[in-house]
Design an enzyme around this catalytic site. Sequence first.
Site, PDB file in Angstrom:
ATOM      1  N   ASN A 206       0.847  -1.197   0.000  1.00  0.00           N
ATOM      2  CA  ASN A 206       0.000   0.000   0.000  1.00  0.00           C
ATOM      3  C   ASN A 206       0.880   1.244   0.000  1.00  0.00           C
ATOM      4  O   ASN A 206       2.112   1.142   0.016  1.00  0.00           O
ATOM      5  CB  ASN A 206      -0.948  -0.016   1.208  1.00  0.00           C
ATOM      6  CG  ASN A 206      -0.185  -0.087   2.510  1.00  0.00           C
ATOM      7  OD1 ASN A 206       0.557   0.820   2.862  1.00  0.00           O
ATOM      8  ND2 ASN A 206      -0.335  -1.199   3.242  1.00  0.00           N
ATOM      9  N   ASP A 275      -3.807  -6.766   5.441  1.00  0.00           N
ATOM     10  CA  ASP A 275      -4.681  -7.726   6.132  1.00  0.00           C
ATOM     11  C   ASP A 275      -4.613  -9.111   5.499  1.00  0.00           C
ATOM     12  O   ASP A 275      -4.962 -10.098   6.131  1.00  0.00           O
ATOM     13  CB  ASP A 275      -6.128  -7.222   6.105  1.00  0.00           C
ATOM     14  CG  ASP A 275      -6.303  -6.019   7.028  1.00  0.00           C
ATOM     15  OD1 ASP A 275      -5.701  -6.043   8.121  1.00  0.00           O
ATOM     16  OD2 ASP A 275      -7.011  -5.069   6.650  1.00  0.00           O
ATOM     17  N   PRO A 301      -2.130 -12.109  10.396  1.00  0.00           N
ATOM     18  CA  PRO A 301      -2.535 -11.829  11.772  1.00  0.00           C
ATOM     19  C   PRO A 301      -2.824 -10.340  11.936  1.00  0.00           C
ATOM     20  O   PRO A 301      -2.183  -9.514  11.276  1.00  0.00           O
ATOM     21  CB  PRO A 301      -1.308 -12.231  12.598  1.00  0.00           C
ATOM     22  CG  PRO A 301      -0.178 -12.312  11.647  1.00  0.00           C
ATOM     23  CD  PRO A 301      -0.745 -12.569  10.290  1.00  0.00           C
ATOM     24  N   ASP A 302      -3.781 -10.006  12.763  1.00  0.00           N
ATOM     25  CA  ASP A 302      -3.967  -8.608  13.155  1.00  0.00           C
ATOM     26  C   ASP A 302      -2.993  -8.395  14.313  1.00  0.00           C
ATOM     27  O   ASP A 302      -3.234  -8.842  15.442  1.00  0.00           O
ATOM     28  CB  ASP A 302      -5.413  -8.370  13.590  1.00  0.00           C
ATOM     29  CG  ASP A 302      -5.655  -6.907  13.931  1.00  0.00           C
ATOM     30  OD1 ASP A 302      -4.720  -6.261  14.447  1.00  0.00           O
ATOM     31  OD2 ASP A 302      -6.766  -6.418  13.684  1.00  0.00           O
ATOM     32  N   ILE A 303      -1.864  -7.767  14.000  1.00  0.00           N
ATOM     33  CA  ILE A 303      -0.761  -7.693  14.978  1.00  0.00           C
ATOM     34  C   ILE A 303      -1.219  -6.998  16.260  1.00  0.00           C
ATOM     35  O   ILE A 303      -0.990  -7.482  17.370  1.00  0.00           O
ATOM     36  CB  ILE A 303       0.457  -6.949  14.371  1.00  0.00           C
ATOM     37  CG1 ILE A 303       0.929  -7.675  13.104  1.00  0.00           C
ATOM     38  CG2 ILE A 303       1.583  -6.836  15.383  1.00  0.00           C
ATOM     39  CD1 ILE A 303       2.023  -6.972  12.329  1.00  0.00           C
ATOM     40  N   PHE A 319      -3.723   3.164  15.347  1.00  0.00           N
ATOM     41  CA  PHE A 319      -4.018   4.224  14.382  1.00  0.00           C
ATOM     42  C   PHE A 319      -5.060   3.686  13.422  1.00  0.00           C
ATOM     43  O   PHE A 319      -5.121   2.472  13.205  1.00  0.00           O
ATOM     44  CB  PHE A 319      -2.751   4.594  13.595  1.00  0.00           C
ATOM     45  CG  PHE A 319      -1.903   5.614  14.296  1.00  0.00           C
ATOM     46  CD1 PHE A 319      -1.274   5.293  15.485  1.00  0.00           C
ATOM     47  CD2 PHE A 319      -1.753   6.890  13.783  1.00  0.00           C
ATOM     48  CE1 PHE A 319      -0.500   6.229  16.155  1.00  0.00           C
ATOM     49  CE2 PHE A 319      -0.985   7.838  14.436  1.00  0.00           C
ATOM     50  CZ  PHE A 319      -0.352   7.509  15.619  1.00  0.00           C
ATOM     51  N   LYS A 333     -12.798  -0.088  16.658  1.00  0.00           N
ATOM     52  CA  LYS A 333     -11.463  -0.716  16.695  1.00  0.00           C
ATOM     53  C   LYS A 333     -10.830  -0.566  18.072  1.00  0.00           C
ATOM     54  O   LYS A 333     -10.173  -1.482  18.569  1.00  0.00           O
ATOM     55  CB  LYS A 333     -10.560  -0.091  15.628  1.00  0.00           C
ATOM     56  CG  LYS A 333     -10.940  -0.530  14.234  1.00  0.00           C
ATOM     57  CD  LYS A 333     -10.140   0.147  13.143  1.00  0.00           C
ATOM     58  CE  LYS A 333     -10.757  -0.190  11.795  1.00  0.00           C
ATOM     59  NZ  LYS A 333     -10.145   0.474  10.667  1.00  0.00           N
ATOM     60  N   LYS A 337      -9.934  -4.023  19.909  1.00  0.00           N
ATOM     61  CA  LYS A 337      -8.515  -4.350  20.111  1.00  0.00           C
ATOM     62  C   LYS A 337      -8.045  -3.968  21.520  1.00  0.00           C
ATOM     63  O   LYS A 337      -6.842  -3.964  21.781  1.00  0.00           O
ATOM     64  CB  LYS A 337      -7.663  -3.675  19.031  1.00  0.00           C
ATOM     65  CG  LYS A 337      -8.114  -4.048  17.610  1.00  0.00           C
ATOM     66  CD  LYS A 337      -7.124  -3.685  16.525  1.00  0.00           C
ATOM     67  CE  LYS A 337      -7.752  -3.850  15.156  1.00  0.00           C
ATOM     68  NZ  LYS A 337      -6.818  -3.795  14.047  1.00  0.00           N
TER      69      LYS A 337
HETATM   70  N1  CTP Z   1      -3.240  -3.458  12.411  1.00  0.00           N
HETATM   71  C1  CTP Z   1      -2.363  -4.486  12.702  1.00  0.00           C
HETATM   72  N2  CTP Z   1      -2.373  -5.631  11.964  1.00  0.00           N
HETATM   73  C2  CTP Z   1      -3.219  -5.777  10.935  1.00  0.00           C
HETATM   74  C3  CTP Z   1      -4.109  -4.733  10.616  1.00  0.00           C
HETATM   75  C4  CTP Z   1      -4.087  -3.592  11.361  1.00  0.00           C
HETATM   76  O1  CTP Z   1      -1.569  -4.353  13.660  1.00  0.00           O
HETATM   77  N3  CTP Z   1      -3.199  -6.893  10.232  1.00  0.00           N
HETATM   78  C5  CTP Z   1      -3.243  -2.259  13.264  1.00  0.00           C
HETATM   79  C6  CTP Z   1      -2.807  -0.996  12.541  1.00  0.00           C
HETATM   80  O2  CTP Z   1      -1.418  -0.769  12.704  1.00  0.00           O
HETATM   81  C7  CTP Z   1      -3.621   0.070  13.241  1.00  0.00           C
HETATM   82  C8  CTP Z   1      -4.885  -0.632  13.650  1.00  0.00           C
HETATM   83  O3  CTP Z   1      -4.572  -2.010  13.656  1.00  0.00           O
HETATM   84  O4  CTP Z   1      -3.000   0.550  14.413  1.00  0.00           O
HETATM   85  C9  CTP Z   1      -6.072  -0.385  12.767  1.00  0.00           C
HETATM   86  O5  CTP Z   1      -5.730  -0.714  11.431  1.00  0.00           O
HETATM   87  P1  CTP Z   1      -6.766  -0.556  10.234  1.00  0.00           P
HETATM   88  O6  CTP Z   1      -6.116  -1.061   8.994  1.00  0.00           O
HETATM   89  O7  CTP Z   1      -7.362   0.799  10.249  1.00  0.00           O
HETATM   90  O8  CTP Z   1      -7.926  -1.487  10.696  1.00  0.00           O
HETATM   91  P2  CTP Z   1      -8.238  -2.999  10.585  1.00  0.00           P
HETATM   92  O9  CTP Z   1      -8.237  -3.530  11.977  1.00  0.00           O
HETATM   93  O10 CTP Z   1      -7.381  -3.695   9.592  1.00  0.00           O
HETATM   94  O11 CTP Z   1      -9.768  -2.960  10.109  1.00  0.00           O
HETATM   95  P3  CTP Z   1     -10.415  -2.673   8.656  1.00  0.00           P
HETATM   96  O12 CTP Z   1      -9.469  -3.265   7.646  1.00  0.00           O
HETATM   97  O13 CTP Z   1     -11.685  -3.392   8.748  1.00  0.00           O
HETATM   98  O14 CTP Z   1     -10.578  -1.204   8.540  1.00  0.00           O
END
Ligand code: CTP
Length: 387
Positions: A206, A275, A301-303, A319, A333, A337
């Site tokens: 991205n 994601d 993984p959603d870190i 963020f 969120k 989280k």
């Molecule tokens: N984040 C993360 N790991 C991921 C996705 C997101 O750690 N795989 C963290 C980002 O660094 C940020 C927060 O989660 O601090 C929100 O990220 P964002 O991309 O806005 O949201 P998502 O949780 O991915 O939700 P969506 O895609 O549905 O907007």
Amino acid sequence: MKNILLGVSGGIAAYKSANIISKLKKKGYNVRVIMTKNATEIITPLTLETLARDRVVVDMWEKKYNYDVEHISLADWADLILVAPTTLNIIGKIANGIADDMLTTVISASKAPVYFALAMNVNMYENPILIENITKLKKFGYNFIESDEGFLACNVNAKGRLKDEEEIVKIVENHFTKENFLIGKKILITAGPTEERLDPIRFLSNHSTGKMGYAIAKKCVEFGAEVILISGPTNLENQNNIETIRVKSALEMYDECLKHFSKIDIFISTAAVADYRPKVTSDKKIKKSEGNLIIELERNPDILLEMSKLKEHQKLIGFCAESENLIENAMGKLKRKNLDFIVANSVEYFSKDNNKVFIISKDESIKELEEMPKEYLAEFIVKSIVK
Ligand code: CTP
């Protein structure tokens, strides 16, 4: 007024310590000086003694007229230890626990913050042993004042020149005057995009530049924190005093976060983590064929979410950039989280130099900040969320 212990080691720039002492004295600091034996070959103790208006200490075993254990009393007396100039030798000794003269003994025995102002020949500066020692000392919280580029005593124009005395004194002043509210805190920050490999030459990613995360990392260090920055691929350079770990994919970023999370106090997740990743990656370049190509993606993984499950004492800051329903989505969120704060902005600021954010805290209070360049915004964000 604060007590500054100035260590002078044996680089040619030792003569500049006279100017540093006189500037510190003019600002009203109490200054005591320890010189290494080698430094006394370059400038005499008498000069520094006269400027500091106090006895300069060189020898561990010199006769003296008070009965304190001198290295302990000096180590306790100092509110800050400044070593200027610092040679490769001093760094090597401190990094390896060697205390074989007054200066290294006092530094090793003191709990005061230490600033090493580096000055040496450019080849020594690039010596990998020195670089490793500096990295090691940074991890233990020692501060480094990098040298400038300039004309060196060895007749070349290169990096290695002691930073300007005025600036060194400014760094000392900043240490006391600015709010060092993050001193002793360890902060883990993720920044930039991730790259999800498809084949040897293609990936999904991205437009994140990493600017926001890098600016926040820099501010945290200025406020006294020790920062580990886990960065996806960006065009930004590593910054002084920030341990930067470069990764590519979300999985690599996740692994690094897992490695460090238990040791940190604050986790700031600014990275635009992908994601999804391609389910299959090809070792060879994917060749085109007649029909459409369908790439199956699997979840990364959603870190941040995973870190929140490991949360003990750590504070978590997320963020988010949204195209619509900014506050509502951000709030969702924050809750999902288990965050302490979330910094929300509209996607239109993604990859721009400026940003305009809302900071939402877990008690649901919302703070709206003005639009401004990311490097200024970083200070507001760090102050609002961490102070
Ligand atoms: N984040 C993360 N790991 C991921 C996705 C997101 O750690 N795989 C963290 C980002 O660094 C940020 C927060 O989660 O601090 C929100 O990220 P964002 O991309 O806005 O949201 P998502 O949780 O991915 O939700 P969506 O895609 O549905 O907007």
